[in-house]
Design a protein around this motif. Sequence first.
Motif, PDB file in Angstrom:
ATOM      1  N   THR A 308      -6.353  27.306  37.198  1.00  0.00           N
ATOM      2  CA  THR A 308      -6.197  28.721  37.527  1.00  0.00           C
ATOM      3  C   THR A 308      -5.473  29.466  36.418  1.00  0.00           C
ATOM      4  OG1 THR A 308      -6.127  28.221  39.900  1.00  0.00           O
ATOM      5  CG2 THR A 308      -5.225  30.328  39.206  1.00  0.00           C
ATOM      6  N   ALA A 309      -4.400  28.842  35.886  1.00  0.00           N
ATOM      7  CA  ALA A 309      -3.634  29.493  34.817  1.00  0.00           C
ATOM      8  C   ALA A 309      -4.473  29.665  33.560  1.00  0.00           C
ATOM      9  CB  ALA A 309      -2.374  28.680  34.520  1.00  0.00           C
ATOM     10  N   VAL A 310      -5.251  28.656  33.201  1.00  0.00           N
ATOM     11  CA  VAL A 310      -6.060  28.706  31.976  1.00  0.00           C
ATOM     12  C   VAL A 310      -7.176  29.731  32.095  1.00  0.00           C
ATOM     13  CG1 VAL A 310      -7.623  27.380  30.498  1.00  0.00           C
ATOM     14  CG2 VAL A 310      -5.502  26.345  31.317  1.00  0.00           C
ATOM     15  N   GLN A 311      -7.814  29.784  33.265  1.00  0.00           N
ATOM     16  CA  GLN A 311      -8.962  30.664  33.448  1.00  0.00           C
ATOM     17  C   GLN A 311      -8.566  32.102  33.774  1.00  0.00           C
ATOM     18  OE1 GLN A 311     -11.261  28.690  36.468  1.00  0.00           O
ATOM     19  NE2 GLN A 311     -12.012  27.089  35.082  1.00  0.00           N
ATOM     20  N   CYS A 312      -7.298  32.330  34.053  1.00  0.00           N
ATOM     21  CA  CYS A 312      -6.843  33.668  34.447  1.00  0.00           C
ATOM     22  C   CYS A 312      -6.893  34.620  33.246  1.00  0.00           C
ATOM     23  CB  CYS A 312      -5.418  33.566  34.994  1.00  0.00           C
ATOM     24  SG  CYS A 312      -4.723  35.158  35.464  1.00  0.00           S
ATOM     25  N   PRO A 313      -7.273  35.886  33.453  1.00  0.00           N
ATOM     26  CA  PRO A 313      -7.255  36.865  32.351  1.00  0.00           C
ATOM     27  C   PRO A 313      -5.855  36.976  31.750  1.00  0.00           C
ATOM     28  CG  PRO A 313      -8.467  37.731  34.228  1.00  0.00           C
ATOM     29  CD  PRO A 313      -7.834  36.464  34.679  1.00  0.00           C
ATOM     30  N   VAL A 314      -5.794  37.174  30.450  1.00  0.00           N
ATOM     31  CA  VAL A 314      -4.510  37.205  29.739  1.00  0.00           C
ATOM     32  C   VAL A 314      -3.602  38.303  30.276  1.00  0.00           C
ATOM     33  CG1 VAL A 314      -3.418  37.505  27.479  1.00  0.00           C
ATOM     34  CG2 VAL A 314      -5.557  36.226  27.673  1.00  0.00           C
ATOM     35  N   ALA A 315      -4.189  39.444  30.659  1.00  0.00           N
ATOM     36  CA  ALA A 315      -3.391  40.595  31.077  1.00  0.00           C
ATOM     37  C   ALA A 315      -2.524  40.309  32.296  1.00  0.00           C
ATOM     38  CB  ALA A 315      -4.303  41.792  31.339  1.00  0.00           C
ATOM     39  N   ILE A 316      -2.987  39.416  33.175  1.00  0.00           N
ATOM     40  CA  ILE A 316      -2.220  39.144  34.404  1.00  0.00           C
ATOM     41  C   ILE A 316      -1.798  37.674  34.485  1.00  0.00           C
ATOM     42  CG2 ILE A 316      -3.319  41.001  35.700  1.00  0.00           C
ATOM     43  CD1 ILE A 316      -5.065  38.827  37.039  1.00  0.00           C
ATOM     44  N   ARG A 317      -1.927  36.944  33.379  1.00  0.00           N
ATOM     45  CA  ARG A 317      -1.676  35.495  33.421  1.00  0.00           C
ATOM     46  C   ARG A 317      -0.240  35.187  33.827  1.00  0.00           C
ATOM     47  NH1 ARG A 317      -3.886  32.635  28.434  1.00  0.00           N
ATOM     48  NH2 ARG A 317      -5.805  32.714  29.695  1.00  0.00           N
ATOM     49  N   LYS A 318       0.735  35.898  33.251  1.00  0.00           N
ATOM     50  CA  LYS A 318       2.138  35.619  33.575  1.00  0.00           C
ATOM     51  C   LYS A 318       2.405  35.840  35.059  1.00  0.00           C
ATOM     52  CE  LYS A 318       6.912  36.941  32.651  1.00  0.00           C
ATOM     53  NZ  LYS A 318       7.838  37.806  31.874  1.00  0.00           N
ATOM     54  N   GLN A 319       1.908  36.980  35.599  1.00  0.00           N
ATOM     55  CA  GLN A 319       2.144  37.270  37.014  1.00  0.00           C
ATOM     56  C   GLN A 319       1.531  36.200  37.919  1.00  0.00           C
ATOM     57  OE1 GLN A 319       1.220  39.323  34.678  1.00  0.00           O
ATOM     58  NE2 GLN A 319       1.843  41.468  35.009  1.00  0.00           N
ATOM     59  N   VAL A 320       0.329  35.747  37.566  1.00  0.00           N
ATOM     60  CA  VAL A 320      -0.341  34.734  38.382  1.00  0.00           C
ATOM     61  C   VAL A 320       0.428  33.413  38.335  1.00  0.00           C
ATOM     62  CG1 VAL A 320      -2.419  33.320  38.581  1.00  0.00           C
ATOM     63  CG2 VAL A 320      -2.617  35.779  38.181  1.00  0.00           C
ATOM     64  N   ILE A 321       0.866  33.026  37.120  1.00  0.00           N
ATOM     65  CA  ILE A 321       1.601  31.757  36.994  1.00  0.00           C
ATOM     66  C   ILE A 321       2.893  31.801  37.779  1.00  0.00           C
ATOM     67  CG2 ILE A 321       2.857  30.287  35.369  1.00  0.00           C
ATOM     68  CD1 ILE A 321       0.705  30.927  33.280  1.00  0.00           C
ATOM     69  N   MET A 322       3.660  32.887  37.674  1.00  0.00           N
ATOM     70  CA  MET A 322       4.938  32.969  38.371  1.00  0.00           C
ATOM     71  C   MET A 322       4.742  33.082  39.881  1.00  0.00           C
ATOM     72  SD  MET A 322       6.727  32.442  35.855  1.00  0.00           S
ATOM     73  CE  MET A 322       8.304  32.412  36.701  1.00  0.00           C
ATOM     74  N   LYS A 323       3.624  33.708  40.285  1.00  0.00           N
ATOM     75  CA  LYS A 323       3.355  33.761  41.727  1.00  0.00           C
ATOM     76  C   LYS A 323       3.087  32.373  42.279  1.00  0.00           C
ATOM     77  CE  LYS A 323       0.331  35.924  45.143  1.00  0.00           C
ATOM     78  NZ  LYS A 323       1.424  36.460  45.943  1.00  0.00           N
ATOM     79  N   MET A 324       2.308  31.569  41.520  1.00  0.00           N
ATOM     80  CA  MET A 324       2.072  30.194  41.954  1.00  0.00           C
ATOM     81  C   MET A 324       3.373  29.395  41.942  1.00  0.00           C
ATOM     82  SD  MET A 324      -1.582  29.009  40.310  1.00  0.00           S
ATOM     83  CE  MET A 324      -1.072  29.234  38.605  1.00  0.00           C
ATOM     84  N   PHE A 325       4.222  29.634  40.969  1.00  0.00           N
ATOM     85  CA  PHE A 325       5.442  28.851  40.806  1.00  0.00           C
ATOM     86  C   PHE A 325       6.486  29.187  41.854  1.00  0.00           C
ATOM     87  CE2 PHE A 325       8.136  26.060  38.541  1.00  0.00           C
ATOM     88  CZ  PHE A 325       9.408  26.597  38.524  1.00  0.00           C
ATOM     89  N   TYR A 326       6.572  30.467  42.233  1.00  0.00           N
ATOM     90  CA  TYR A 326       7.626  30.879  43.174  1.00  0.00           C
ATOM     91  C   TYR A 326       7.118  31.283  44.554  1.00  0.00           C
ATOM     92  CZ  TYR A 326      11.061  31.053  39.408  1.00  0.00           C
ATOM     93  OH  TYR A 326      11.904  30.730  38.413  1.00  0.00           O
ATOM     94  N   GLY A 327       6.070  32.124  44.567  1.00  0.00           N
ATOM     95  CA  GLY A 327       5.778  32.783  45.837  1.00  0.00           C
ATOM     96  C   GLY A 327       4.538  32.372  46.551  1.00  0.00           C
ATOM     97  N   SER A 328       3.740  31.482  46.026  1.00  0.00           N
ATOM     98  CA  SER A 328       2.513  31.081  46.699  1.00  0.00           C
ATOM     99  C   SER A 328       2.370  29.596  46.584  1.00  0.00           C
ATOM    100  CB  SER A 328       1.291  31.758  46.084  1.00  0.00           C
ATOM    101  OG  SER A 328       0.126  31.328  46.714  1.00  0.00           O
ATOM    102  N   TYR A 329       1.855  28.973  47.622  1.00  0.00           N
ATOM    103  CA  TYR A 329       1.758  27.499  47.632  1.00  0.00           C
ATOM    104  C   TYR A 329       0.333  27.080  47.716  1.00  0.00           C
ATOM    105  CZ  TYR A 329       2.996  22.713  48.682  1.00  0.00           C
ATOM    106  OH  TYR A 329       3.125  21.340  48.683  1.00  0.00           O
TER     107      TYR A 329
END
Length: 329
Positions: A308-329
């Motif tokens: 998911t992190a690799v395929q995510c668009p660069v513009a929102i990659r950080k937000q997606v990674i941190m959401k997986m790391f902290y707020g979504s399981y």
Amino acid sequence: MLMSLCYRMAPNNSKETLNWTRHMDDALIDAFMTEYNKGRKVNGTFTSTAYDNIVRYLTALFGKQIDKDKVKNRWKTLKRNFSNVYDIFKSLSGFAWNPTTHLWDAEPEVWDTLIEAKPKAAQWRNNPFPNYEKMLILYGVDRANGDEGETMREWRKRRRTQEETTRTVNDIDNLVSQGRYSLQNDDDFVELDGQNNSHGQGLSPEEDNSPVANSACSKRTKRAFKEHENNLKKLTEAICRVADALDRGTEAILQGNIAITKASTTKMQAPQLSGEELCKLLEECGIEIEKIPDVYCFLMNDVDKLRTAVQCPVAIRKQVIMKMFYGSY
């Protein structure tokens, strides 16, 4: 409210008091749902791996010292609270749990009728009960089968024992009805076959009422019945052992197939990304330097999240990674 009650851990686990909030309960139930969907609830019980994953997730999410015992105790509390509500509303027509308000919707007169029959239901007329549908998936089947449910292996063993006992009792009833046995008391079965009555010299039961004859017949019959009972018990135990072995073999095969399928899928779908490339990716998308080691381990241990992190668009990659790391399981 019941769902926000706190509990105190036993001294041998931790002296710290952990207060479970509504947000923590939601996260705990979502974590159990994830493990359930991954097949980590076996024979009505979540596996040790499931609990380990849940502990790691909650600890990272809330920054609290949460161990497996705390999770298990809270899960018992959630199941008990669910059982209280489930026993009130199961199979009731006219009621529907509202996923938005978390309240039970029903016409006023329907509520009045229920409260009159079950006064404990009154507390749920205006108090919400969150996560009911998720708990119904996680624990509803177990609750319907009993407090903790019963494995299929246990059910088959109990059913076979009941059937064998019923068959034995029916055999005795048939012998009594045919005049071959009479019941003198709770323990003695006296044979009424004149041919085997050596003490009565072939006399019928009506002609030979001597205590010696009755005692000899009773002993022979009791021995024969006891032998039959022991043989039946051994046969039942042997059948149960075979069934248990078959169950274990089937379960091992299923788990093996799952592991093989998962390994094959992972191998085919795993992103082709080295450790250095992942570190560079995390730096480029703006992850703080001190967090990169934890995020790196988090992604490398989960192929799906790494993909998911690799395929995510660069513009929102950080937000997606941190959401997986902290707020979504």
